[in-house]
Structure formats: C-alpha cells, structure tokens
Design a protein around this motif. Structure first.
Motif, PDB file in Angstrom:
ATOM      1  N   SER A   1       0.834  -1.205   0.000  1.00  9.87           N
ATOM      2  CA  SER A   1       0.000   0.000   0.000  1.00  9.87           C
ATOM      3  C   SER A   1       0.869   1.256   0.000  1.00  9.87           C
ATOM      4  O   SER A   1       0.357   2.362   0.157  1.00  9.87           O
ATOM      5  CB  SER A   1      -0.919   0.006   1.238  1.00  9.87           C
ATOM      6  OG  SER A   1      -0.142  -0.037   2.433  1.00  9.87           O
ATOM      7  N   LEU A   2       2.161   1.082  -0.184  1.00  6.87           N
ATOM      8  CA  LEU A   2       3.076   2.224  -0.199  1.00  6.87           C
ATOM      9  C   LEU A   2       2.813   3.113  -1.411  1.00  6.87           C
ATOM     10  O   LEU A   2       2.314   2.643  -2.443  1.00  6.87           O
ATOM     11  CB  LEU A   2       4.527   1.728  -0.214  1.00  6.87           C
ATOM     12  CG  LEU A   2       4.997   1.038   1.075  1.00  6.87           C
ATOM     13  CD1 LEU A   2       6.357   0.385   0.860  1.00  6.87           C
ATOM     14  CD2 LEU A   2       5.067   2.050   2.215  1.00  6.87           C
ATOM     15  N   PRO A   3       3.135   4.388  -1.334  1.00  4.98           N
ATOM     16  CA  PRO A   3       2.820   5.349  -2.394  1.00  4.98           C
ATOM     17  C   PRO A   3       3.404   4.991  -3.757  1.00  4.98           C
ATOM     18  O   PRO A   3       2.849   5.367  -4.790  1.00  4.98           O
ATOM     19  CB  PRO A   3       3.412   6.663  -1.879  1.00  4.98           C
ATOM     20  CG  PRO A   3       3.472   6.498  -0.395  1.00  4.98           C
ATOM     21  CD  PRO A   3       3.756   5.049  -0.168  1.00  4.98           C
ATOM     22  N   TRP A   4       4.536   4.282  -3.772  1.00  2.00           N
ATOM     23  CA  TRP A   4       5.199   3.968  -5.042  1.00  2.00           C
ATOM     24  C   TRP A   4       4.857   2.563  -5.545  1.00  2.00           C
ATOM     25  O   TRP A   4       5.558   2.021  -6.399  1.00  2.00           O
ATOM     26  CB  TRP A   4       6.712   4.108  -4.886  1.00  2.00           C
ATOM     27  CG  TRP A   4       7.256   3.402  -3.678  1.00  2.00           C
ATOM     28  CD1 TRP A   4       7.554   2.082  -3.572  1.00  2.00           C
ATOM     29  CD2 TRP A   4       7.529   3.986  -2.405  1.00  2.00           C
ATOM     30  NE1 TRP A   4       8.009   1.790  -2.303  1.00  2.00           N
ATOM     31  CE2 TRP A   4       8.017   2.945  -1.567  1.00  2.00           C
ATOM     32  CE3 TRP A   4       7.433   5.275  -1.882  1.00  2.00           C
ATOM     33  CZ2 TRP A   4       8.384   3.159  -0.237  1.00  2.00           C
ATOM     34  CZ3 TRP A   4       7.797   5.488  -0.570  1.00  2.00           C
ATOM     35  CH2 TRP A   4       8.266   4.444   0.241  1.00  2.00           C
ATOM     36  N   GLY A   5       3.789   1.968  -5.054  1.00  2.00           N
ATOM     37  CA  GLY A   5       3.369   0.655  -5.523  1.00  2.00           C
ATOM     38  C   GLY A   5       3.104   0.658  -7.017  1.00  2.00           C
ATOM     39  O   GLY A   5       2.588   1.627  -7.577  1.00  2.00           O
ATOM     40  N   MET A   6       3.441  -0.440  -7.693  1.00  2.00           N
ATOM     41  CA  MET A   6       3.336  -0.550  -9.157  1.00  2.00           C
ATOM     42  C   MET A   6       2.276  -1.587  -9.544  1.00  2.00           C
ATOM     43  O   MET A   6       2.100  -2.590  -8.864  1.00  2.00           O
ATOM     44  CB  MET A   6       4.697  -0.952  -9.718  1.00  2.00           C
ATOM     45  CG  MET A   6       4.750  -1.129 -11.223  1.00  2.00           C
ATOM     46  SD  MET A   6       6.392  -1.751 -11.757  1.00  2.00           S
ATOM     47  CE  MET A   6       6.343  -3.442 -11.116  1.00  2.00           C
ATOM     48  N   MET A   7       1.612  -1.335 -10.673  1.00  2.00           N
ATOM     49  CA  MET A   7       0.547  -2.229 -11.122  1.00  2.00           C
ATOM     50  C   MET A   7       0.625  -2.407 -12.639  1.00  2.00           C
ATOM     51  O   MET A   7       0.937  -1.470 -13.374  1.00  2.00           O
ATOM     52  CB  MET A   7      -0.818  -1.636 -10.745  1.00  2.00           C
ATOM     53  CG  MET A   7      -2.024  -2.448 -11.222  1.00  2.00           C
ATOM     54  SD  MET A   7      -3.583  -1.521 -11.030  1.00  2.00           S
ATOM     55  CE  MET A   7      -3.638  -1.344  -9.246  1.00  2.00           C
TER      56      MET A   7
ATOM     57  N   THR B   1       1.351  -8.073 -12.893  1.00  2.00           N
ATOM     58  CA  THR B   1       1.119  -8.152 -11.443  1.00  2.00           C
ATOM     59  C   THR B   1      -0.322  -8.541 -11.141  1.00  2.00           C
ATOM     60  O   THR B   1      -0.760  -8.462  -9.989  1.00  2.00           O
ATOM     61  CB  THR B   1       1.428  -6.807 -10.759  1.00  2.00           C
ATOM     62  OG1 THR B   1       0.418  -5.854 -11.098  1.00  2.00           O
ATOM     63  CG2 THR B   1       2.791  -6.275 -11.162  1.00  2.00           C
ATOM     64  N   ASN B   2      -1.035  -8.944 -12.205  1.00  2.00           N
ATOM     65  CA  ASN B   2      -2.465  -9.276 -12.068  1.00  2.00           C
ATOM     66  C   ASN B   2      -3.260  -8.100 -11.520  1.00  2.00           C
ATOM     67  O   ASN B   2      -4.226  -8.274 -10.766  1.00  2.00           O
ATOM     68  CB  ASN B   2      -2.650 -10.510 -11.166  1.00  2.00           C
ATOM     69  CG  ASN B   2      -2.095 -11.772 -11.804  1.00  2.00           C
ATOM     70  OD1 ASN B   2      -2.260 -11.996 -12.999  1.00  2.00           O
ATOM     71  ND2 ASN B   2      -1.410 -12.579 -11.006  1.00  2.00           N
ATOM     72  N   TYR B   3      -2.827  -6.898 -11.927  1.00  2.00           N
ATOM     73  CA  TYR B   3      -3.496  -5.649 -11.557  1.00  2.00           C
ATOM     74  C   TYR B   3      -3.528  -5.422 -10.047  1.00  2.00           C
ATOM     75  O   TYR B   3      -4.397  -4.724  -9.531  1.00  2.00           O
ATOM     76  CB  TYR B   3      -4.906  -5.590 -12.148  1.00  2.00           C
ATOM     77  CG  TYR B   3      -4.897  -5.638 -13.654  1.00  2.00           C
ATOM     78  CD1 TYR B   3      -4.547  -4.514 -14.404  1.00  2.00           C
ATOM     79  CD2 TYR B   3      -5.182  -6.817 -14.331  1.00  2.00           C
ATOM     80  CE1 TYR B   3      -4.516  -4.566 -15.800  1.00  2.00           C
ATOM     81  CE2 TYR B   3      -5.140  -6.877 -15.729  1.00  2.00           C
ATOM     82  CZ  TYR B   3      -4.808  -5.749 -16.449  1.00  2.00           C
ATOM     83  OH  TYR B   3      -4.750  -5.806 -17.821  1.00  2.00           O
ATOM     84  N   LYS B   4      -2.555  -6.015  -9.363  1.00  2.00           N
ATOM     85  CA  LYS B   4      -2.373  -5.755  -7.937  1.00  2.00           C
ATOM     86  C   LYS B   4      -1.209  -4.780  -7.770  1.00  2.00           C
ATOM     87  O   LYS B   4      -0.245  -4.823  -8.529  1.00  2.00           O
ATOM     88  CB  LYS B   4      -2.092  -7.054  -7.179  1.00  2.00           C
ATOM     89  CG  LYS B   4      -3.252  -8.053  -7.220  1.00  2.00           C
ATOM     90  CD  LYS B   4      -2.883  -9.334  -6.499  1.00  2.00           C
ATOM     91  CE  LYS B   4      -4.028 -10.342  -6.540  1.00  2.00           C
ATOM     92  NZ  LYS B   4      -3.659 -11.623  -5.875  1.00  2.00           N
ATOM     93  N   THR B   5      -1.304  -3.925  -6.792  1.00  2.00           N
ATOM     94  CA  THR B   5      -0.240  -2.951  -6.542  1.00  2.00           C
ATOM     95  C   THR B   5       0.868  -3.621  -5.736  1.00  2.00           C
ATOM     96  O   THR B   5       0.643  -4.054  -4.606  1.00  2.00           O
ATOM     97  CB  THR B   5      -0.780  -1.728  -5.772  1.00  2.00           C
ATOM     98  OG1 THR B   5      -1.908  -1.199  -6.485  1.00  2.00           O
ATOM     99  CG2 THR B   5       0.288  -0.658  -5.652  1.00  2.00           C
ATOM    100  N   VAL B   6       2.049  -3.704  -6.329  1.00  2.00           N
ATOM    101  CA  VAL B   6       3.141  -4.478  -5.729  1.00  2.00           C
ATOM    102  C   VAL B   6       4.406  -3.635  -5.531  1.00  2.00           C
ATOM    103  O   VAL B   6       4.533  -2.527  -6.063  1.00  2.00           O
ATOM    104  CB  VAL B   6       3.484  -5.697  -6.613  1.00  2.00           C
ATOM    105  CG1 VAL B   6       2.281  -6.609  -6.768  1.00  2.00           C
ATOM    106  CG2 VAL B   6       3.977  -5.230  -7.989  1.00  2.00           C
ATOM    107  N   HIS B   7       5.333  -4.186  -4.768  1.00  2.00           N
ATOM    108  CA  HIS B   7       6.632  -3.540  -4.571  1.00  2.00           C
ATOM    109  C   HIS B   7       7.433  -3.568  -5.879  1.00  2.00           C
ATOM    110  O   HIS B   7       7.621  -4.647  -6.457  1.00  2.00           O
ATOM    111  CB  HIS B   7       7.446  -4.281  -3.505  1.00  2.00           C
ATOM    112  CG  HIS B   7       6.975  -4.064  -2.100  1.00  2.00           C
ATOM    113  ND1 HIS B   7       7.265  -2.915  -1.400  1.00  2.00           N
ATOM    114  CD2 HIS B   7       6.248  -4.863  -1.269  1.00  2.00           C
ATOM    115  CE1 HIS B   7       6.745  -3.010  -0.185  1.00  2.00           C
ATOM    116  NE2 HIS B   7       6.109  -4.168  -0.080  1.00  2.00           N
ATOM    117  N   PRO B   8       7.954  -2.439  -6.347  1.00  2.00           N
ATOM    118  CA  PRO B   8       8.838  -2.428  -7.526  1.00  2.00           C
ATOM    119  C   PRO B   8      10.263  -2.774  -7.107  1.00  2.00           C
ATOM    120  O   PRO B   8      11.126  -1.904  -6.971  1.00  2.00           O
ATOM    121  CB  PRO B   8       8.724  -0.975  -8.015  1.00  2.00           C
ATOM    122  CG  PRO B   8       8.471  -0.191  -6.769  1.00  2.00           C
ATOM    123  CD  PRO B   8       7.655  -1.081  -5.858  1.00  2.00           C
ATOM    124  N   CYS B   9      10.510  -4.057  -6.896  1.00  2.00           N
ATOM    125  CA  CYS B   9      11.801  -4.491  -6.356  1.00  2.00           C
ATOM    126  C   CYS B   9      12.974  -4.096  -7.241  1.00  2.00           C
ATOM    127  O   CYS B   9      14.076  -3.856  -6.746  1.00  2.00           O
ATOM    128  CB  CYS B   9      11.799  -6.005  -6.141  1.00  2.00           C
ATOM    129  SG  CYS B   9      10.689  -6.538  -4.820  1.00  2.00           S
TER     130      CYS B   9
END
Length: 267
Positions: A161-167, A171-179
């Motif tokens: 849920s962090l501001p820089w989450g990527m989708m 990612t199956n349209y889930k907001t994930v960590h941009p590792c």
C-alpha cells in the motif's frame, strides 16, 4: 505485448513495449539494450580509472571482455540449475535460448569474478586492485541493468500500500513492490559511496572496496529478496538469500580481520 504500467498513488500511467525495434524477423529488446548500456558505461568508467588503481589499461580491458563472457555463461547456468521443475531437463534445446530470457545476476557476478581472476593471473595483473576497480563497474551495470526488469515487468514483490506501488498486467493488476527500483537505487547509493571512498586509492587497504561492495550488495539483496515473488529456490529457501547471507558473513569477517588488529591485554 505492450504492458499498461501504472503507479496509482503517484498518478503515473504509461504503456511499455519490451521490444525496442524489429529488424526483419529479429526483435531487439529493451532488456538487452539496457544490459549492454550498463556494461558499456561500466567499462567506460573503469577503463578511465585504471591509472588510479595502478593497472595496465589494455590488460584490464582484455580481462573485462573475458569476464563478460564467463559472466553470461555462469548467469545462465545458475538460472537453469535453480529453475523450478524439470523444464530444462525435458527441453534441453532451450538451455541455449538465452534470448528468450533467463539469467541470474548472482551467477553473472560469480562467473565474471572467476573469469577475471583467471585472466588477471595470466596477464600478471594485481588481482586485488582489479577486483576493487571492477566492483565500481559492477554497481554501474547493476544500477542500469535492473531497469530491464521494469521494462519486462518482472522482479517485482508482494502486494503493498506504499505510495510507489506498481501495477500492470504482469502483477495481475495488484499494486506491488517495484523491487527492481529498490535494487537499482541501492546499487546507485553503493556506487556513489565507493566512488568517493576510492578517490584516494593509495591510502586504502587492497581488497577493501571489493569487500565493501560484496557486503553492501548482499545486505540489500537479503532484504529485497524477502519480498520478491519470483525467486529461484533451493528446497524451501530462496537461493539468493542463502548466498547473500554467506557472502555478507564472509566479506564482513575478512574486512574485520584485515582492518582491525586484535590487541592482547595483560593483567
């Protein structure tokens, strides 16, 4: 395939095509271009620092070119060895299809170091100095190369849920960590620090830069790997975490032995 990538909380939306250009039936991918750019800038930087490290420039370049070849071979071998299931066992012809993807950075680093040491011995180059200088180049290559993962929409992490989450679709349209971004920034910070630290190389103990690089990268990878969802596994463990922990312990131990003298106290 064109990916619809967004950073929802930042209001950033973009379309990304992994293919940079098509020539006839050949696709040239951004991933390969970014890897090549990272290698080029690493060579450009290190080749201009050889005098500071008291290394023959031409001999060092010969070492780098061989290291790149051994790095690619080991990066592929590492990936195939720890790839889940029997895919490559059942499809042996795919082993050599490196253009379809499938390399591992740790394998590349290990392969590059092994190849470099062999050539250094042959060319009579000081191995410690070469490792110190090459560490700076590795950080440049890793900083840039990780953006290839962004283009391919891979090497991302768990839901966040962090501001820089990527989708995106990947990612199956889930907001994930941009590792990929975490590791790129970590390597950039490491490069800046070691670039400054190396300014007065003659006053540094040999191999310190390489050992600091090894410890620095291992710390970052140890934590970043924890949230990645596509890690190569060894039994039920993430192989990169195991390797990071081993390298971290070894590099810090050698650093302490080299730089701190034990004092005896007598009563």
């Amino acid at each position: 395939m064109i990916y619809n990538v967004s950073f929802p909380k930042l209001g950033i939306n973009m379309k990304i095509n992994p293919i940079a250009v098509t020539i006839g039936n050949i696709n040239i991918y951004w991933y390969g271009i970014l890897i090549a750019l990272g290698i080029f800038l690493a060579i450009l930087y290190t080749s201009n620092k050889t005098q500071d490290f008291k290394i023959n420039k031409n001999k060092y370049l010969d070492t780098i070119y061989i290291s790149i070849i051994s790095a690619i071979i080991l990066a592929r071998l590492y990936y195939i060895t720890f790839y889940p299931g029997d895919y490559y066992k059942n499809n042996p012809s795919k082993v050599f299809n490196i253009f379809e993807g499938g390399i591992a950075i740790y394998g590349g680093i290990i392969g590059g170091i092994i190849g470099g040491i062999v050539v250094c011995k042959f060319n009579k180059i000081n191995i410690n100095s070469a490792l110190d200088l090459s560490s700076l180049g590795l950080l440049i290559g890793q900083t840039i190369g990780r953006w290839g993962n962004f283009i391919n929409q891979e090497a991302f992490g768990t839901v966040t849920s962090l501001p820089w989450g990527m989708m995106s679709e990947k990612t199956n349209y889930k907001t994930v960590h941009p590792c990929f971004l975490y590791e790129s920034i970590w390597c950039l910070i490491g490069f800046i620090f070691l670039h400054i630290y190396s300014k007065n190389y003659n006053n540094r103990k040999p191999l310190n830069i390489f050992l600091i690089y090894a410890a620095w990268y291992s710390i970052g990878r140890l934590f970043i790997e924890e949230i990645r969802t596509d890690s190569l596994m060894f039994m039920n463990f993430k192989i990169s975490q195991i390797l990071s922990l081993i390298i971290l312990i070894l590099s810090l131990s050698i650093l302490m032995i080299k730089n701190f003298k034990c004092k005896k106290f007598y009563s």
